[in-house]
Design an enzyme around this catalytic site. Sequence first.
Site, mmCIF file in Angstrom:
data_model
loop_
_atom_site.group_PDB
_atom_site.id
_atom_site.type_symbol
_atom_site.label_atom_id
_atom_site.label_comp_id
_atom_site.label_asym_id
_atom_site.label_seq_id
_atom_site.Cartn_x
_atom_site.Cartn_y
_atom_site.Cartn_z
ATOM 1 N N LYS A 77 0.860 -1.187 0.000
ATOM 2 C CA LYS A 77 0.000 0.000 0.000
ATOM 3 C C LYS A 77 0.889 1.226 0.000
ATOM 4 C CE LYS A 77 -4.523 0.485 0.095
ATOM 5 N NZ LYS A 77 -5.483 -0.385 -0.564
ATOM 6 N N GLY A 177 -22.572 4.457 2.777
ATOM 7 C CA GLY A 177 -21.701 4.989 1.724
ATOM 8 C C GLY A 177 -22.080 4.451 0.363
ATOM 9 N N VAL A 178 -22.617 5.329 -0.479
ATOM 10 C CA VAL A 178 -23.013 4.887 -1.823
ATOM 11 C C VAL A 178 -22.195 5.654 -2.872
ATOM 12 C CG1 VAL A 178 -25.244 3.813 -1.432
ATOM 13 C CG2 VAL A 178 -25.120 6.294 -1.448
ATOM 14 N N GLY A 179 -20.869 5.497 -2.736
ATOM 15 C CA GLY A 179 -19.929 6.055 -3.723
ATOM 16 C C GLY A 179 -19.720 5.046 -4.839
ATOM 17 N N VAL A 181 -18.388 1.989 -5.122
ATOM 18 C CA VAL A 181 -18.796 0.596 -4.898
ATOM 19 C C VAL A 181 -20.229 0.526 -4.367
ATOM 20 C CG1 VAL A 181 -18.295 -1.554 -3.669
ATOM 21 C CG2 VAL A 181 -16.408 -0.109 -4.422
ATOM 22 N N TYR A 183 -22.807 2.422 -4.599
ATOM 23 C CA TYR A 183 -23.870 2.702 -5.587
ATOM 24 C C TYR A 183 -24.088 1.487 -6.501
ATOM 25 C CZ TYR A 183 -25.985 4.364 -9.880
ATOM 26 O OH TYR A 183 -26.789 4.473 -10.987
HETATM 27 P P1 NAD Z 1 -15.845 6.196 -2.613
HETATM 28 O O1 NAD Z 1 -15.029 7.296 -2.056
HETATM 29 O O2 NAD Z 1 -16.222 6.232 -4.071
HETATM 30 O O3 NAD Z 1 -17.207 6.038 -1.790
HETATM 31 C C1 NAD Z 1 -17.281 6.173 -0.410
HETATM 32 C C2 NAD Z 1 -18.571 6.907 -0.101
HETATM 33 O O4 NAD Z 1 -18.727 6.971 1.313
HETATM 34 C C3 NAD Z 1 -18.593 8.344 -0.626
HETATM 35 O O5 NAD Z 1 -19.782 8.555 -1.353
HETATM 36 C C4 NAD Z 1 -18.533 9.180 0.652
HETATM 37 O O6 NAD Z 1 -19.237 10.404 0.528
HETATM 38 C C5 NAD Z 1 -19.197 8.244 1.643
HETATM 39 N N1 NAD Z 1 -18.865 8.504 3.053
HETATM 40 C C6 NAD Z 1 -17.701 8.965 3.566
HETATM 41 N N2 NAD Z 1 -17.797 9.053 4.913
HETATM 42 C C7 NAD Z 1 -19.035 8.617 5.238
HETATM 43 C C8 NAD Z 1 -19.728 8.443 6.460
HETATM 44 N N3 NAD Z 1 -19.178 8.770 7.637
HETATM 45 N N4 NAD Z 1 -21.002 7.985 6.423
HETATM 46 C C9 NAD Z 1 -21.583 7.692 5.242
HETATM 47 N N5 NAD Z 1 -20.973 7.825 4.046
HETATM 48 C C10 NAD Z 1 -19.718 8.280 4.058
HETATM 49 O O7 NAD Z 1 -15.055 4.855 -2.272
HETATM 50 P P2 NAD Z 1 -15.279 3.419 -2.904
HETATM 51 O O8 NAD Z 1 -14.272 3.213 -3.979
HETATM 52 O O9 NAD Z 1 -16.725 3.214 -3.164
HETATM 53 O O10 NAD Z 1 -14.812 2.492 -1.696
HETATM 54 C C11 NAD Z 1 -15.644 2.327 -0.551
HETATM 55 C C12 NAD Z 1 -14.925 1.489 0.497
HETATM 56 O O11 NAD Z 1 -14.608 0.225 -0.070
HETATM 57 C C13 NAD Z 1 -13.592 2.079 0.970
HETATM 58 O O12 NAD Z 1 -13.404 1.695 2.322
HETATM 59 C C14 NAD Z 1 -12.569 1.366 0.100
HETATM 60 O O13 NAD Z 1 -11.309 1.313 0.744
HETATM 61 C C15 NAD Z 1 -13.204 0.000 -0.002
HETATM 62 N N6 NAD Z 1 -12.812 -0.745 -1.204
HETATM 63 C C16 NAD Z 1 -13.016 -0.230 -2.431
HETATM 64 C C17 NAD Z 1 -12.644 -0.959 -3.551
HETATM 65 C C18 NAD Z 1 -12.899 -0.428 -4.948
HETATM 66 O O14 NAD Z 1 -12.787 -1.210 -5.903
HETATM 67 N N7 NAD Z 1 -13.241 0.832 -5.108
HETATM 68 C C19 NAD Z 1 -12.049 -2.226 -3.401
HETATM 69 C C20 NAD Z 1 -11.889 -2.753 -2.106
HETATM 70 C C21 NAD Z 1 -12.257 -1.995 -1.007
#
Ligand code: NAD
Length: 343
Positions: A77, A177-179, A181, A183
Amino acid sequence: MPKNNKGNMNELHIFEDKSLDFSAVISLKKYGRGPAIGGCRMLSYPTLDAAIMDANRLAHAMSYKAAISELPHDGGKAVIILPKGIANREAILKRFAECVDSLNGQYITTIDSGTTQADMSIIKKYTSHVTGFIREDQPEDNPSISTALGVYKGILAAAKLRDGREDLAGLHIAIQGVGSVGYLLAKYLYEAGATLTVCDTDTKRAKRCFEEFNANIVDSSEIYAVSCDVFSPCALGRIINPQTLPHLKAKIIAGAANDQLSAKQLAGELAKRDIFYVPDYLINAGGLIHLSLQEENKSQEVITEYVERIENRIMSLAALAEQKNITLYEMTEQTVEGLLGKV
Ligand code: NAD
């Protein structure tokens, strides 16, 4: 100048360049399985020590994720400490690429919080040890789709194991969290007939789920206490902790967020409350699988099939756990530690 601090299996590389206000950390957990792979975060940190701690924790999780997913990689990382008032993002990314390159392929970098596929395309100009960049021939390529698919398959397995369910129709699933992943996961779950409750600190993102999937929206502080079948953390790490534990009402916890437990013993606390916990690194490996198989030039079809195996992997580990009368979490930890030669 890079400072190396080599341990037996842990390698920490710290890079600083005052002329650019640049500080970065690359943490490697080496078990001889193959080049370490893991994302690069670009976030602000209060201190260098805080950045090191984050990189170390996440590299550890990546090594477990790669091993349990049977991928030929160690864990790695990187963290770039976001400079105040970043003036030249390309210069920072170029400098970071040079740091990655100096490790001669021991570490392959990719996207994480605060970095994008476009950033990886910039990094690719300066090192070949990068993946997750924009591929001209596959403009729709996105590892988050694979992560969401893996989590969806993992929730299917958990519902079968916990409640004998063959599908998710009518189940109530709360997503934190609906970012990227969260969403995409909401879309899979909605199409499978689940009822959704979501929260997001970005209200536009939560509203989109209301509009598209008829999701109920709650304040971010209320998500832990939602009475639901599945709680799916898809935002932050360490959200299962002594403060949130007493509020949890879900039967299953299964989500994408990395590093969900603030301490390992919380897995036991969840089991005492009859909450079925699917280890984060087991269920959220879809993105890593995607990036690793892309490195090997595998087709999207092969990648999807590999990601979908997450469901069977959970079923198999749960069957072994039942035989041994231990939790899925304990069984997964024991299996990984065996694979990594720790036991
Ligand atoms: P992202 O930043 O696109 O989405 C995260 C969402 O969480 C955002 O919409 C943000 O506004 C929201 N958020 C932040 N703080 C919050 C809170 N206190 N309460 C509610 N919502 C909150 O990230 P992502 O890529 O969707 O990843 C989400 C999680 O999954 C992270 O922990 C990431 O490390 C993990 N992850 C992601 C992937 C990937 O392929 N993107 C792979 C493995 C693990």
